[in-house]
Design a protein around this motif. Structure first.
Motif, PDB file in Angstrom:
ATOM      1  N   GLU A  64       0.778  -1.112   0.178  1.00 59.41           N
ATOM      2  CA  GLU A  64       0.053   0.064   0.060  1.00 59.41           C
ATOM      3  C   GLU A  64       0.829   1.189   0.017  1.00 59.41           C
ATOM      4  OE1 GLU A  64      -0.464  -2.247   2.439  1.00 59.41           O
ATOM      5  OE2 GLU A  64      -1.742  -3.493   1.065  1.00 59.41           O
ATOM      6  N   PHE A  65       1.995   0.937   0.798  1.00 56.08           N
ATOM      7  CA  PHE A  65       2.855   2.335   0.802  1.00 56.08           C
ATOM      8  C   PHE A  65       3.453   2.582  -0.518  1.00 56.08           C
ATOM      9  CE2 PHE A  65       7.193   4.033   1.257  1.00 56.08           C
ATOM     10  CZ  PHE A  65       6.617   5.274   2.344  1.00 56.08           C
ATOM     11  N   ALA A  74       2.211   1.836  -3.267  1.00 55.45           N
ATOM     12  CA  ALA A  74       1.185   2.258  -4.161  1.00 55.45           C
ATOM     13  C   ALA A  74       0.850   3.686  -4.037  1.00 55.45           C
ATOM     14  CB  ALA A  74      -0.144   1.357  -4.261  1.00 55.45           C
ATOM     15  N   ASP A  75       1.024   4.231  -2.884  1.00 49.25           N
ATOM     16  CA  ASP A  75       0.849   5.712  -2.699  1.00 49.25           C
ATOM     17  C   ASP A  75       1.918   6.372  -3.141  1.00 49.25           C
ATOM     18  OD1 ASP A  75      -1.582   5.133  -1.480  1.00 49.25           O
ATOM     19  OD2 ASP A  75      -0.964   5.614   0.601  1.00 49.25           O
ATOM     20  N   ARG A 116       3.817   5.482  -5.632  1.00 49.52           N
ATOM     21  CA  ARG A 116       3.688   5.536  -7.230  1.00 49.52           C
ATOM     22  C   ARG A 116       2.785   6.524  -7.658  1.00 49.52           C
ATOM     23  NH1 ARG A 116       4.806   1.953 -11.301  1.00 49.52           N
ATOM     24  NH2 ARG A 116       5.660   0.539  -9.846  1.00 49.52           N
ATOM     25  N   ALA A 117       1.599   6.577  -6.547  1.00 50.94           N
ATOM     26  CA  ALA A 117       0.620   7.493  -7.210  1.00 50.94           C
ATOM     27  C   ALA A 117       1.058   9.223  -7.280  1.00 50.94           C
ATOM     28  CB  ALA A 117      -0.599   7.707  -6.422  1.00 50.94           C
ATOM     29  N   LEU A 118       1.866   9.349  -6.227  1.00 45.41           N
ATOM     30  CA  LEU A 118       2.640  10.631  -6.037  1.00 45.41           C
ATOM     31  C   LEU A 118       3.535  10.976  -7.079  1.00 45.41           C
ATOM     32  CD1 LEU A 118       2.680  12.561  -3.380  1.00 45.41           C
ATOM     33  CD2 LEU A 118       4.884  11.672  -2.887  1.00 45.41           C
ATOM     34  N   VAL A 160       4.940  10.096   2.250  1.00 42.40           N
ATOM     35  CA  VAL A 160       4.003   9.513   2.137  1.00 42.40           C
ATOM     36  C   VAL A 160       3.329   9.072   3.347  1.00 42.40           C
ATOM     37  CG1 VAL A 160       3.127   6.989   0.990  1.00 42.40           C
ATOM     38  CG2 VAL A 160       4.934   8.688  -0.096  1.00 42.40           C
ATOM     39  N   ARG A 161       1.862   9.234   3.497  1.00 41.86           N
ATOM     40  CA  ARG A 161       1.238   8.978   4.804  1.00 41.86           C
ATOM     41  C   ARG A 161       1.915   9.609   5.939  1.00 41.86           C
ATOM     42  NH1 ARG A 161      -1.192   2.774   4.261  1.00 41.86           N
ATOM     43  NH2 ARG A 161      -1.990   3.107   2.053  1.00 41.86           N
TER      44      ARG A 161
END
Ligand SMILES: Cc1cc2nc3c(=O)[nH]c(=O)nc-3n(C[C@H](O)[C@H](O)[C@H](O)COP(=O)(O)OP(=O)(O)OC[C@H]3O[C@@H](n4cnc5c(N)ncnc54)[C@H](O)[C@@H]3O)c2cc1C
Lengths: 242, 384
Positions: free
Chosen positions: B4-5, B7-8, B10-12, B61-62
């Motif tokens: 999940e980390f 994936a976040d 990557r989105a950034l 991230v997060r």
């Protein structure tokens, strides 16, 4: 091509057919030059000279359009054309903008887009395929010469088994393309396979050259020209075939 | 690092990539744009793996800071950026491959000098290994570092070195003695007399600005020789090998980004695929996913043990082949004259061809992979 590369050995004759007898396509079309001649010009003199010769033979003074409506010619040849053939007859070429210039050897190839051109002349498409065969043979010979002159731990790079394997793959591709062209009976799917096979040969040779093939003024420039010819002048698809 | 980390993260990166997409064709036409505008289009400091002390405003991230100093983070972010423009990723200022040599070989003073220069403002660096007559066999290199009174002189020619014409600092590998242990890494300031970096025009990845280094009696201080406090076996070639192992997953992710970009372009530009084309596209999508998984595994392996490059070679073979294949076939799928009608596709075709050579050719990767497999380094069932 690369000035440091020794001139390749003479090609194995102007495309004799595998059986030694003239292949069907060797019958010159009425009023045209044997298309196999273009292979030899491409091999010895490179893409610009070969395109100029093909143009002289098949399309003098006329810009030859591919099925997508593009042209790709040496700058001098392009400049010497005064017209193209549109769907409804000949048209002046005046005012057609340049799409791109592709440096190759000591000249440029010039690309243009023609408005609503007539379908391409099959003699042109066939000639382009023979040119690409000659260019592939020229490239492979130059790659072998390049690697004969390089060494790994004292031994010629050309003698490494993995290198020989790549060379063999490229040679098989050349042989297949030539066999198809020698038995050409106007089947567009055979011509499509010729182009695909020659694209593979080009990529394999680029691998053989190492980074030298990635330079804009090295052998890679002729690979690029050859690929752009295939993209500009592909054979008709099944749907468009006569 | 959880899925999940990543994936976040990557989105950034996907958001950041938008700016690079807009300039891709301009940078391809004019590589000098890298030094005049590119580093303002993206927050380069956050993207190039500066150490924590020099990266006061890292990506988050997060809520967690991400320094991008691990292979896993790099392959995740840089694939997305390469999907917009691989040439721009390689044209970013920062440590690139030389940073890895510094990490392995520099003493405290050298480390400080290097990072102070690199983090000072947009600063480019290079890694000079290949020579005109020696690419796949760096052991044959002839560039020399020889004593001259109380200093040293660097002489030789390096070729195909990225970013050098715009660099202030770089690492050059040179021979001090004969034999595999006789190669040292030298930190070179490009303003020294006798040093010249001449651009070499290339067919693809033009933003990277390959060049030839011409070095004639370049004066080098003892303090510029990297690894001087290290043992005889931990010198230039040792560090270069570890750098390749770390950087091959990164090159693989760039190739993957190019492959994905060509896939994206075909699916965006065409509608109504015939059934055999759908089949082809499905196959590509599966292979993109497979290669992405392999690149991530290679990156994890490089972070764990940079002495082992087995998976990195596997990833590079797969990613390079896929990039060449998808870009080439995409041309045919977009119809006659596709390379004229879609200049971005033409660029992808040209860019994809670079990866075969970077950090070693396909053959060299095959030899490394076969050897690693035979030594049981793939962690497969034999070891379970
Ligand atoms: C875009 C790009 C960026 C680059 N960046 C850098 C950089 O920043 N710094 C740097 O130092 N270099 C860089 N290089 C150079 C790169 O590392 C070399 O191109 C590569 O190592 C291959 O060397 P070569 O080009 O001399 O090819 P060669 O070594 O001459 O290889 C020619 C052919 O022989 C094959 N071959 C050679 N040896 C063997 C063997 N032992 N077994 C089997 N096959 C073999 C190769 O696979 C290839 O097909 C870059 C290259 C490119 C294209």
């Amino acid at each position: 091509m690369t000035p440091t590369v020794a001139p390749p050995a003479a090609p194995s004759g102007p495309a004799p057919s595998p059986t030694g007898r003239p292949a069907p396509s060797s019958r010159p079309r009425a009023g045209s030059v044997d298309p196999r001649r273009h292979r030899l010009v491409a091999y010895t003199e490179g893409p610009a000279a070969a395109l100029a010769a093909l143009h002289d033979a098949v399309s003098p003074a006329v810009l030859p359009a591919g099925p997508g409506g593009h042209t790709l010619l040496p700058a001098e040849t392009d400049a010497a054309c005064d017209r193209y053939v549109a769907c409804d007859g000949p048209r002046s070429r005046a005012g057609l903008p340049e799409l791109a210039r592709v440096p190759v050897g000591d000249t440029d190839l010039v690309a243009r887009r023609l408005p609503r051109p007539a379908p391409p002349d099959p003699a042109w498409s066939t000639g382009v395929a023979w040119i690409r065969l000659g260019l592939a043979e020229r490239l492979l010979a130059a790659a072998a010469a390049h690697l004969r002159g390089r060494s790994v731990a004292g031994a010629p790079t050309l003698n490494l088994p993995l290198v020989r394997a790549m060379l063999a793959d490229a040679a098989a591709g050349v042989a297949e393309a030539r066999a198809l062209l020698d038995t050409d009976d106007g089947d567009p799917s055979a011509l499509r396979r010729v182009h695909e096979g020659l694209d593979e040969v080009g990529r394999r040779c680029l691998h053989l050259f190492g980074a030298a093939g990635f330079l804009a003024d090295g052998p890679g420039s002729e690979v690029r020209a050859s690929e752009l010819l295939a993209d500009t002048y592909p054979p008709p698809t099944d749907l468009e075939a006569p | 690092m959880t899925t999940e980390f990543l994936a976040d993260l990557r989105a950034l990166a996907r958001d950041q990539a938008t700016a690079l997409r807009a300039t891709a064709l301009d940078l391809d036409r004019d590589p000098t744009l890298a030094t005049t505008g590119l580093h303002r289009a993206v927050p380069w400091r956050q993207l190039v793996g500066l150490p924590a002390a020099y990266n006061t405003d890292p990506l988050r991230v997060r809520g967690r800071p991400v320094l991008l100093d691990t292979c896993v983070e790099q392959v995740t972010v840089l694939e997305e950026l390469a999907r917009a423009d691989a040439g721009a990723v390689l044209a970013l200022p920062g440590p690139s491959m030389s940073g890895s040599v510094i990490a392995d070989l520099a003493d405290d003073e050298q480390r400080e000098r290097y990072w102070n220069t690199v983090a000072d403002g947009p600063t480019w660096t290079f890694f000079g290994m290949t020579e005109p007559a020696h690419g796949s066999d760096p052991g044959g290199m002839t560039t020399t570092l020889r004593p001259d009174g109380d200093r040293l002189l660097l002489t030789g020619t390096k070729r195909y070195v990225g970013n050098a014409p715009r660099a202030r600092l770089g690492v050059v590998f040179a021979r001090r003695h004969s034999g595999p242990l006789g190669v040292v890494a030298v930190l070179v300031d490009t303003s020294r007399p006798g040093f010249e970096a001449v651009p070499l025009p290339t067919l693809g990845l033009r933003g990277l600005q390959l060049s030839e280094l011409r070095m004639r009696d370049v004066p080098i201080e003892a303090a510029d020789v990297l690894g001087r406090h290290r043992s005889a076996t931990r010198q230039g070639m040792w560090a270069a090998t570890r750098t390749f192992h770390r950087y091959r997953p990164v090159v693989s992710c760039l190739a993957l980004g190019v492959a994905q970009a060509a896939y994206d372009l075909v699916t965006a530009e065409r509608r109504g695929f015939r059934s055999h084309e759908r089949h082809l596209l499905d196959g590509w999508a599966q292979r993109l996913a497979g290669t992405r998984a392999l690149v991530l595994a290679a990156a994890r392996s490089a972070d764990r043990d940079p002495a082992d490059g087995t998976l990195a070679s596997a990833a590079k073979i797969r990613a390079t082949g896929l990039a060449e294949e998808i870009t080439t076939t995409a041309v045919r799928m977009l119809g006659p004259g596709a390379r004229w009608e879609h200049p971005l596709l033409d660029k992808l075709v040209r860019d994809a061809r670079a990866f075969e050579f970077m950090e070693g050719t396909g053959n060299i990767q095959r030899l490394t992979l076969a050897q690693g497999y035979l030594q049981g380094r793939l962690g497969d069932a034999r070891a379970a």
